[in-house]
Design a protein around this motif. Structure first.
Motif, PDB file in Angstrom:
ATOM      1  N   UNK A  25      37.161  37.100  52.469  1.00  0.00           N
ATOM      2  CA  UNK A  25      36.977  36.586  51.140  1.00  0.00           C
ATOM      3  C   UNK A  25      35.647  35.743  50.981  1.00  0.00           C
ATOM      4  N   UNK A  26      35.636  34.964  52.187  1.00  0.00           N
ATOM      5  CA  UNK A  26      34.448  34.116  52.193  1.00  0.00           C
ATOM      6  C   UNK A  26      32.971  34.773  52.498  1.00  0.00           C
ATOM      7  N   UNK A  27      33.122  35.922  52.759  1.00  0.00           N
ATOM      8  CA  UNK A  27      31.871  36.803  53.161  1.00  0.00           C
ATOM      9  C   UNK A  27      31.856  37.731  51.967  1.00  0.00           C
ATOM     10  N   UNK A  28      32.627  38.055  51.155  1.00  0.00           N
ATOM     11  CA  UNK A  28      32.862  39.037  50.051  1.00  0.00           C
ATOM     12  C   UNK A  28      31.560  39.184  49.234  1.00  0.00           C
ATOM     13  N   UNK A  29      30.857  40.367  48.965  1.00  0.00           N
ATOM     14  CA  UNK A  29      29.733  40.394  48.023  1.00  0.00           C
ATOM     15  C   UNK A  29      30.250  40.173  46.630  1.00  0.00           C
ATOM     16  N   UNK A  30      29.610  39.570  45.767  1.00  0.00           N
ATOM     17  CA  UNK A  30      30.070  39.335  44.350  1.00  0.00           C
ATOM     18  C   UNK A  30      29.675  40.664  43.428  1.00  0.00           C
ATOM     19  N   UNK A  31      30.158  40.486  42.443  1.00  0.00           N
ATOM     20  CA  UNK A  31      29.848  41.566  41.044  1.00  0.00           C
ATOM     21  C   UNK A  31      28.348  41.972  40.998  1.00  0.00           C
ATOM     22  N   UNK A  32      27.532  40.914  41.019  1.00  0.00           N
ATOM     23  CA  UNK A  32      26.110  41.394  40.673  1.00  0.00           C
ATOM     24  C   UNK A  32      25.448  42.047  42.121  1.00  0.00           C
ATOM     25  N   UNK A  33      26.300  42.054  43.071  1.00  0.00           N
ATOM     26  CA  UNK A  33      25.819  43.061  44.371  1.00  0.00           C
ATOM     27  C   UNK A  33      26.325  44.177  44.483  1.00  0.00           C
ATOM     28  N   UNK A  34      27.705  44.335  44.232  1.00  0.00           N
ATOM     29  CA  UNK A  34      28.204  45.556  44.774  1.00  0.00           C
ATOM     30  C   UNK A  34      29.355  46.163  43.389  1.00  0.00           C
ATOM     31  N   UNK A  35      28.868  45.432  42.128  1.00  0.00           N
ATOM     32  CA  UNK A  35      29.642  45.887  41.255  1.00  0.00           C
ATOM     33  C   UNK A  35      31.134  45.809  41.002  1.00  0.00           C
ATOM     34  N   UNK A  36      31.994  46.953  40.558  1.00  0.00           N
ATOM     35  CA  UNK A  36      33.125  46.958  40.555  1.00  0.00           C
ATOM     36  C   UNK A  36      33.998  47.041  41.808  1.00  0.00           C
ATOM     37  N   UNK A  37      33.311  47.294  42.920  1.00  0.00           N
ATOM     38  CA  UNK A  37      33.859  46.924  44.287  1.00  0.00           C
ATOM     39  C   UNK A  37      33.966  45.436  44.672  1.00  0.00           C
ATOM     40  N   UNK A  38      33.385  44.759  43.955  1.00  0.00           N
ATOM     41  CA  UNK A  38      33.831  43.306  44.388  1.00  0.00           C
ATOM     42  C   UNK A  38      35.152  42.838  43.812  1.00  0.00           C
ATOM     43  N   UNK A  39      35.449  43.092  42.628  1.00  0.00           N
ATOM     44  CA  UNK A  39      36.945  42.483  42.226  1.00  0.00           C
ATOM     45  C   UNK A  39      37.913  43.636  42.702  1.00  0.00           C
ATOM     46  N   UNK A  40      37.661  44.960  43.052  1.00  0.00           N
ATOM     47  CA  UNK A  40      38.633  45.752  43.688  1.00  0.00           C
ATOM     48  C   UNK A  40      38.868  45.233  44.986  1.00  0.00           C
ATOM     49  N   UNK A  41      38.037  44.839  45.802  1.00  0.00           N
ATOM     50  CA  UNK A  41      38.049  44.468  47.185  1.00  0.00           C
ATOM     51  C   UNK A  41      38.798  42.954  47.164  1.00  0.00           C
ATOM     52  N   UNK A  42      38.560  42.105  46.184  1.00  0.00           N
ATOM     53  CA  UNK A  42      39.174  40.895  45.945  1.00  0.00           C
ATOM     54  C   UNK A  42      40.963  41.051  45.646  1.00  0.00           C
ATOM     55  N   UNK A  43      41.028  42.018  44.942  1.00  0.00           N
ATOM     56  CA  UNK A  43      42.327  42.337  44.717  1.00  0.00           C
ATOM     57  C   UNK A  43      43.246  42.909  45.911  1.00  0.00           C
ATOM     58  N   UNK A  44      42.495  43.610  46.726  1.00  0.00           N
ATOM     59  CA  UNK A  44      43.209  44.042  48.173  1.00  0.00           C
ATOM     60  C   UNK A  44      43.328  42.835  48.929  1.00  0.00           C
ATOM     61  N   UNK A  45      42.397  41.849  48.929  1.00  0.00           N
ATOM     62  CA  UNK A  45      42.609  40.725  49.711  1.00  0.00           C
ATOM     63  C   UNK A  45      43.737  39.986  49.433  1.00  0.00           C
ATOM     64  N   UNK A  46      43.873  39.885  48.193  1.00  0.00           N
ATOM     65  CA  UNK A  46      44.982  39.121  47.518  1.00  0.00           C
ATOM     66  C   UNK A  46      46.175  39.531  47.901  1.00  0.00           C
ATOM     67  N   UNK A  47      46.332  40.874  47.822  1.00  0.00           N
ATOM     68  CA  UNK A  47      47.630  41.561  48.080  1.00  0.00           C
ATOM     69  C   UNK A  47      48.168  41.563  49.184  1.00  0.00           C
ATOM     70  N   UNK A  48      47.020  41.591  50.318  1.00  0.00           N
ATOM     71  CA  UNK A  48      47.299  41.531  51.683  1.00  0.00           C
ATOM     72  C   UNK A  48      47.923  39.967  52.011  1.00  0.00           C
ATOM     73  N   UNK A  49      47.500  38.983  51.461  1.00  0.00           N
ATOM     74  CA  UNK A  49      47.871  37.657  51.581  1.00  0.00           C
ATOM     75  C   UNK A  49      48.963  37.189  50.893  1.00  0.00           C
ATOM     76  N   UNK A  50      49.291  38.099  49.857  1.00  0.00           N
ATOM     77  CA  UNK A  50      50.879  37.966  49.161  1.00  0.00           C
ATOM     78  C   UNK A  50      51.582  38.346  50.099  1.00  0.00           C
ATOM     79  N   UNK A  51      51.523  39.450  50.650  1.00  0.00           N
ATOM     80  CA  UNK A  51      52.508  40.157  51.627  1.00  0.00           C
ATOM     81  C   UNK A  51      52.771  39.145  53.000  1.00  0.00           C
ATOM     82  N   UNK A  52      51.569  38.543  53.461  1.00  0.00           N
ATOM     83  CA  UNK A  52      51.799  37.579  54.457  1.00  0.00           C
ATOM     84  C   UNK A  52      52.631  36.221  53.917  1.00  0.00           C
ATOM     85  N   UNK A  53      52.361  35.696  52.601  1.00  0.00           N
ATOM     86  CA  UNK A  53      53.218  34.457  52.219  1.00  0.00           C
ATOM     87  C   UNK A  53      54.600  34.899  52.190  1.00  0.00           C
TER      88      UNK A  53
END
Length: 423
Positions: A97-125
């Motif tokens: 997440x600290x290295x993730x490109x933002x919306x201006x860099x990769x468009x819709x991939x940015x929020x999609x990757x953000x969602x994926x990261x948060x889902x993995x973290x939710x599983x972990x918690x």
């Protein structure tokens, strides 16, 4: 001496794992406004913020799935291996997440990757807390199980405070332009480094002898199925208590500052400072509560006493907040936190003692995450709706009293095993 060293390693690994989990998971909430601008840009800033908090909520919704998955892993493969996996699934996505490109860099991939990261973290918690508590209690001497289990919640509080402090420091040190450019990444990268440290600490954890003894005789059936059938009574008791306990956690520690600002006019920054100091007090009271449950009143009776005391004072306390907002805010916040410290310190061991070894982690993990994660997590939203529906501002006091009463009654219903060998 060697045995003492192993014990200290186990305690520190369980403690720091929960620091990492809750630093990383809470940090997202503290940085939500900045993340909204970077990953959900648009003219409607409110919609962007809602989308950001929606991703935050999605992480919480993954907790029950994580509890099932990690409960099964812990009851079949072992506690220490499960703890290593859970902290890895929090730490590595945080680095990403600290290295993730933002919306201006990769468009819709940015929020999609953000969602994926948060889902993995939710599983972990969903798996980390119950796994670490089970391991800490199983590897502790009988006379120190309460104190051992309390270190997991102490780590949780340290992580939440650390996440808040680092977020506040980051936003105050960097200019807004620098913050949006690269400064926002710093807290997440620090969390990733802390997580890698925790991974290294957990690579060679001593095995839980309690688990090893029972694992050889474990029947070839699903641990969760056994928890829901053979230990159905314990599951019902655990879910009901965890649900009430979840509301008791979120109302004083999460919702009260916002309520004070909205209904008494107390400045939000002042209400948050009071809340922070009360949370710091928990760092002392939680292990103290665990120790008292080991050496004083039996664990369930000790928790019941605190719950009935909270049921008696909650409603009058909210009425007093209207009359003398500053003094009352300090006294009520600290008083409720002192009572809440009792289950925070003693309940972890109580949950572990409730279930037999063959399905302990599955039963505990699912019950805890359904109660605290789902029911407790929805409490602020539910109580806000109740206030709007009834027009009665002191609804949180009524709900707090009702939940405390339920929690106390469940403790009286439950068989106390705090002085017995683990099942």
């Amino acid at each position: 001496m060697r045995r003492t060293g192993k014990r200290h390693t186990a305690v520190m690994a369980g403690f720091i794992g929960n620091v990492v989990e809750w630093y990383d998971f809470a940090l997202y909430g503290y940085m939500a406004g900045i993340i909204a601008d970077l990953f959900f840009p648009g003219e409607d800033s409110i919609a962007a913020l809602i989308a950001t908090y929606g991703v935050f909520a999605a992480g919480f919704l993954m907790r029950p799935l994580g509890s099932v998955a990690f409960g099964w892993l812990g009851d079949t493969l072992g506690r220490s291996a499960t703890m290593l996996l859970s902290v890895s699934m929090m730490a590595l996505p945080t680095l990403l997440l600290g290295c993730l490109p933002v919306y201006d860099s990769i468009g819709l991939w940015a929020p999609l990757l953000l969602v994926l990261i948060r889902l993995v973290q939710g599983l972990s918690v969903g798996g980390e807390f119950s796994s670490s508590v089970t391991y800490l209690v199983e590897t502790a001497p009988r006379s120190r199980r309460g104190l051992a289990g309390s270190w997991a919640n102490t780590g949780t509080m340290v992580g939440m405070l650390l996440g808040s402090a680092v977020a506040a420091l980051t936003t105050s040190l960097f200019a807004q332009e620098t913050l949006l450019d690269w400064g926002w990444r710093v807290p997440f990268l620090l969390g990733g480094i802390l997580g890698v440290t925790s991974i290294l600490m957990r690579r060679h954890l001593p095995k839980s002898e309690e688990f090893q003894r029972h694992h050889e005789e474990r029947p070839d059936t699903s641990p969760l199925r056994r928890a829901l059938t053979e230990n159905r009574l314990e599951m019902v008791q655990a879910v009901v208590f965890a649900s009430a306990y979840g509301a008791l956690f979120y109302l004083p520690l999460v919702y009260l500052p916002e309520w004070l600002n909205r209904f008494t006019g107390l400045p939000l920054d002042l209400a948050l400072r009071i809340n922070t100091f009360a949370t710091v007090l928990l760092l002392v009271l939680i292990p103290l509560s665990g120790w008292i449950g080991d050496h004083g009143p039996r664990r369930t009776r000790f928790i019941a006493l605190a719950m009935f005391a909270m049921a008696a004072v909650a409603w009058p306390a909210y009425a007093w907040l209207h009359a003398d907002r500053l003094v009352a805010a300090v006294v009520v916040q600290f008083g409720l936190v002192a009572l809440l410290a009792v289950p925070l310190g003693s309940a972890p061991a109580m949950f572990v003692e409730l279930f037999p070894a063959r399905d302990r982690l599955s039963g505990y993990s699912v019950a805890y995450n359904l109660g605290l994660g789902v029911i407790g997590g929805a409490t602020p939203m539910f109580v806000t709706w109740l206030i709007e529906a009834t027009g009665y501002a002191a609804v949180p006091g009524v709900l707090l009293a009702a939940c405390a009463l339920v929690a106390g009654l469940v403790m009286l219903w439950m068989r106390d095993r705090s002085r017995e060998p683990l099942r």
